[in-house]
Design a protein around this motif. Structure first.
Motif, PDB file in Angstrom:
ATOM      1  N   TYR A 197      -5.244  40.821  16.600  1.00 32.64           N
ATOM      2  CA  TYR A 197      -5.032  42.195  17.068  1.00 32.64           C
ATOM      3  C   TYR A 197      -3.540  42.466  17.212  1.00 32.64           C
ATOM      4  O   TYR A 197      -2.785  41.604  17.676  1.00 32.64           O
ATOM      5  CB  TYR A 197      -5.718  42.407  18.422  1.00 32.64           C
ATOM      6  N   HIS A 223      -9.704  46.158  22.917  1.00 28.89           N
ATOM      7  CA  HIS A 223     -10.687  45.769  21.902  1.00 28.89           C
ATOM      8  C   HIS A 223     -10.269  46.187  20.495  1.00 28.89           C
ATOM      9  O   HIS A 223     -10.992  45.938  19.536  1.00 28.89           O
ATOM     10  CB  HIS A 223     -12.084  46.323  22.227  1.00 28.89           C
ATOM     11  N   SER A 224      -9.117  46.812  20.363  1.00 24.55           N
ATOM     12  CA  SER A 224      -8.568  47.083  19.029  1.00 24.55           C
ATOM     13  C   SER A 224      -7.102  46.681  18.953  1.00 24.55           C
ATOM     14  O   SER A 224      -6.574  46.451  17.869  1.00 24.55           O
ATOM     15  CB  SER A 224      -8.705  48.571  18.681  1.00 24.55           C
ATOM     16  N   LYS A 225      -6.454  46.560  20.130  1.00 23.80           N
ATOM     17  CA  LYS A 225      -5.053  46.139  20.149  1.00 23.80           C
ATOM     18  C   LYS A 225      -4.652  45.708  21.558  1.00 23.80           C
ATOM     19  O   LYS A 225      -5.339  46.005  22.536  1.00 23.80           O
ATOM     20  CB  LYS A 225      -4.130  47.253  19.662  1.00 23.80           C
TER      21      LYS A 225
END
Length: 244
Positions: free
Chosen positions: A92, A111-113
């Protein structure tokens, strides 16, 4: 472009196949950006590609090792926006946000970065000194939750239960089981994919029954994880890359 796998020894190697009518012979390319790519003539079947690869396993292993050595010797992380960090088998990107007020530096995961918030007064040169401990804290906290949860799940296979489950820095070890069945795990393992985390957990739980690495011990591991050899080999080859 399709993703495939080939087994070399106990190691599963991922590769991509690209087909082209202009390609006259099979070509193997291994680089840092795209990993392992096989360029094949459009008329060649996947079975023929696999047969070609099996004849070139030595070349594949040598060059994958070279690539991993380059990664291991990369310049240390600068902890700047755009860099990628591993967590449970995925990578990430980090985004560094600087704000005007004098805040306490924080790191959050969406949860994405990863997002690091720092005061605007912090120069980029100081990012590693400030952000690296935040990552270590994040990994340690997540490892506590994940490893305890997985240990509880796999404990059903054992009569003896761990007397303690603790996460801490372990030099040159992923886990440790004491004579009194205290389990200690290296926080870095939470960077790996779940199948590897499970292997480390099961390995140490099996030491609650067998305190050595005898045939009986490995048979116990295999009862729970029939493919443990592949997981063990992945950790041997890739383990050095699980670091920040």
């Amino acid at each position: 472009m399709t993703m495939e796998q080939i087994k070399i020894g106990n190691t599963l190697v991922d590769y991509r196949i690209t087909y082209s009518s202009r390609q006259k012979t099979i070509e193997l390319v291994i680089d840092l950006e795209s990993g392992f790519t096989v360029k094949a003539p459009g008329s060649m079947s996947k079975e023929e590609v696999a047969a070609n690869l099996r004849r070139k396993t030595s070349w594949i292993i040598i060059n994958l090792d070279k690539m991993n050595e380059v990664i291991r010797n990369e310049t240390r992380k600068e902890f700047v926006s755009g860099e990628k960090f591993p967590y449970k088998g995925k990578h990430y990107r980090l985004k560094v946000v600087q704000v005007n007020e004098e805040i306490v530096p924080t790191l959050t995961f969406t949860h994405s970065k990863f997002i690091a918030h720092l005061p605007v007064s912090v120069p980029e040169l100081d990012y590693p000194r400030i952000i690296q401990p935040l990552f270590i804290g994040f990994y340690h906290e997540k490892a506590e939750k994940v490893l305890n949860q997985r240990a509880r799940m796999y404990s059903k296979y054992f009569e003896e239960k761990p007397s303690l489950i603790k996460v801490q820095p372990l030099k040159n070890k992923w886990g440790n089981c004491s004579k009194t069945n205290q389990l200690r795990f290296n926080w870095r393992v939470v960077m790996a994919k779940m199948s590897i985390i499970d292997y480390v957990v099961v390995h140490e739980l099996c030491h609650t029954k067998y305190k050595d690495h005898s045939k009986a011990f490995w048979n116990e591991v295999q009862k729970i994880l029939p493919d443990y050899e592949e997981r063990k080999e992945w950790l041997r080859v890739q383990g050095d890359l699980l670091k920040i």
